[in-house]
Design a protein around this motif. Structure first.
Motif, mmCIF file in Angstrom:
data_model
loop_
_atom_site.group_PDB
_atom_site.id
_atom_site.type_symbol
_atom_site.label_atom_id
_atom_site.label_comp_id
_atom_site.label_asym_id
_atom_site.label_seq_id
_atom_site.Cartn_x
_atom_site.Cartn_y
_atom_site.Cartn_z
ATOM 1 N N THR A 136 0.843 -1.186 0.000
ATOM 2 C CA THR A 136 0.000 0.000 0.000
ATOM 3 C C THR A 136 0.883 1.242 0.000
ATOM 4 N N HIS A 137 0.576 2.194 -0.888
ATOM 5 C CA HIS A 137 1.297 3.468 -0.972
ATOM 6 C C HIS A 137 0.267 4.572 -0.770
ATOM 7 N N LEU A 138 0.380 5.298 0.333
ATOM 8 C CA LEU A 138 -0.587 6.338 0.682
ATOM 9 C C LEU A 138 -0.045 7.718 0.330
ATOM 10 N N ASN A 139 -0.925 8.594 -0.112
ATOM 11 C CA ASN A 139 -0.559 9.952 -0.508
ATOM 12 C C ASN A 139 -1.142 10.941 0.491
ATOM 13 N N PHE A 140 -0.327 11.900 0.923
ATOM 14 C CA PHE A 140 -0.737 12.861 1.938
ATOM 15 C C PHE A 140 -0.495 14.284 1.461
ATOM 16 N N ARG A 141 -1.019 15.232 2.209
ATOM 17 C CA ARG A 141 -0.901 16.659 1.891
ATOM 18 C C ARG A 141 -0.007 17.385 2.892
ATOM 19 N N GLY A 142 1.142 16.826 3.168
ATOM 20 C CA GLY A 142 2.065 17.479 4.082
ATOM 21 C C GLY A 142 2.148 16.824 5.449
ATOM 22 N N ASP A 143 1.329 15.831 5.715
ATOM 23 C CA ASP A 143 1.374 15.173 7.020
ATOM 24 C C ASP A 143 1.791 13.698 6.922
ATOM 25 N N ALA A 144 2.527 13.360 5.866
ATOM 26 C CA ALA A 144 2.996 11.973 5.708
ATOM 27 C C ALA A 144 3.906 11.551 6.857
ATOM 28 N N VAL A 160 9.230 12.729 0.477
ATOM 29 C CA VAL A 160 9.194 12.228 -0.899
ATOM 30 C C VAL A 160 9.187 10.697 -0.894
ATOM 31 N N PHE A 161 9.749 10.086 0.149
ATOM 32 C CA PHE A 161 9.726 8.632 0.310
ATOM 33 C C PHE A 161 9.619 8.327 1.792
ATOM 34 N N GLY A 162 8.604 7.576 2.152
ATOM 35 C CA GLY A 162 8.440 7.146 3.527
ATOM 36 C C GLY A 162 7.980 5.709 3.557
ATOM 37 N N GLN A 163 8.432 4.991 4.566
ATOM 38 C CA GLN A 163 8.107 3.564 4.662
ATOM 39 C C GLN A 163 8.073 3.123 6.114
ATOM 40 N N VAL A 164 7.114 2.264 6.421
ATOM 41 C CA VAL A 164 7.106 1.512 7.674
ATOM 42 C C VAL A 164 7.162 0.055 7.262
ATOM 43 N N LEU A 212 4.231 -0.471 4.454
ATOM 44 C CA LEU A 212 3.403 0.625 4.002
ATOM 45 C C LEU A 212 4.312 1.729 3.493
ATOM 46 N N LEU A 213 3.992 2.300 2.343
ATOM 47 C CA LEU A 213 4.741 3.419 1.787
ATOM 48 C C LEU A 213 3.871 4.666 1.836
ATOM 49 N N ALA A 214 4.503 5.846 1.910
ATOM 50 C CA ALA A 214 3.760 7.101 1.933
ATOM 51 C C ALA A 214 4.635 8.237 1.450
ATOM 52 N N TYR A 215 3.968 9.250 0.894
ATOM 53 C CA TYR A 215 4.677 10.478 0.542
ATOM 54 C C TYR A 215 3.709 11.648 0.561
ATOM 55 N N ASP A 216 4.274 12.865 0.516
ATOM 56 C CA ASP A 216 3.481 14.079 0.435
ATOM 57 C C ASP A 216 3.384 14.507 -1.020
ATOM 58 N N PRO A 230 3.444 16.745 -4.003
ATOM 59 C CA PRO A 230 4.076 18.064 -4.200
ATOM 60 C C PRO A 230 3.033 19.163 -4.392
ATOM 61 N N GLY A 231 3.260 20.289 -3.730
ATOM 62 C CA GLY A 231 2.378 21.437 -3.880
ATOM 63 C C GLY A 231 1.085 21.363 -3.104
ATOM 64 N N GLN A 232 0.867 20.288 -2.376
ATOM 65 C CA GLN A 232 -0.358 20.143 -1.592
ATOM 66 C C GLN A 232 -0.055 20.442 -0.130
ATOM 67 N N ALA A 233 -0.940 21.164 0.525
ATOM 68 C CA ALA A 233 -0.770 21.454 1.948
ATOM 69 C C ALA A 233 -2.122 21.372 2.622
ATOM 70 N N GLY A 234 -2.112 21.048 3.887
ATOM 71 C CA GLY A 234 -3.352 20.941 4.648
ATOM 72 C C GLY A 234 -3.561 19.523 5.115
ATOM 73 N N PRO A 235 -4.484 19.332 6.037
ATOM 74 C CA PRO A 235 -4.699 17.990 6.581
ATOM 75 C C PRO A 235 -5.197 17.013 5.517
ATOM 76 N N SER A 236 -4.702 15.805 5.580
ATOM 77 C CA SER A 236 -5.082 14.766 4.619
ATOM 78 C C SER A 236 -6.428 14.148 4.930
ATOM 79 N N ALA A 237 -6.840 14.200 6.190
ATOM 80 C CA ALA A 237 -8.126 13.607 6.563
ATOM 81 C C ALA A 237 -9.227 14.227 5.723
ATOM 82 N N GLY A 238 -10.044 13.387 5.138
ATOM 83 C CA GLY A 238 -11.147 13.864 4.319
ATOM 84 C C GLY A 238 -10.847 13.929 2.839
#
Length: 155
Positions: free
Chosen positions: A7-15, A51-55, A63-67, A69-77
């Motif tokens: 699973t690779h999740l995309n976030f808005r600055g809170d990865a 840009v690259f995150g992993q647990v 699990l992979l995740a990144y922010d 680019p250019g997105q800011a604000g909470p990812s919830a929702g």
């Protein structure tokens, strides 16, 4: 040949916060690399974002995740929402993350930690197909399906 799905999740600055949360739930090792570490000027907006995150755990959870680019604000929702209504799951999300454990006790531990700050869609309980099944949305807006491995028919 062996095939692995991660699973690779995309976030808005809170990865980074999400990865730390998932590491607290599942254990294991976390790796985080920022845009600045991979060449973006350090004073550029978002250079400190992931840009690259992993647990990854020794027992195979990854699990992979990144922010984005250019997105800011909470990812919830940002992924939509999921709820139960009249015995049916109603969602506009395009995916859920499913995690299965070998026992209800094991799954209950993940459930207890993952549900902190989130919302329960369907409580973890015995179901027609499993000794334990439940659904929740975590504080980052990701909906998880947790269950105990069930005997599956082999056709």
């Amino acid at each position: 040949m062996s095939l692995t799905t991660t699973t690779h999740l995309n976030f808005r600055g809170d990865a980074r916060a999400a990865l730390e949360f998932y590491q607290s739930v599942f254990g294991g090792r976390t790796v985080v690399r920022t845009y600045a570490e991979l060449g973006m000027p350090g004073d550029a907006p978002g250079a400190d974002h992931v840009v690259f995150g992993q647990v990854e755990t020794a027992d195979g959870f990854r699990l992979l995740a990144y922010d984005i680019p250019g997105q800011a604000g909470p990812s919830a929702g940002m992924a939509g929402s999921t709820r139960r209504e009249n015995g049916v799951t109603i969602t506009d999300q395009t995916f859920f993350v499913s995690v299965e454990g070998q026992s209800l006790e094991e799954v209950q531990g993940y459930w207890d930690r993952l549900s902190v700050g989130g919302s329960i869609v369907e409580p973890l309980a015995a179901s027609a197909w499993s000794a334990g099944f439940g659904m929740l949305t975590d504080p980052f807006g990701v909906t998880w399906v947790l269950g105990v491995v069930a005997d599956r028919p082999t056709d």
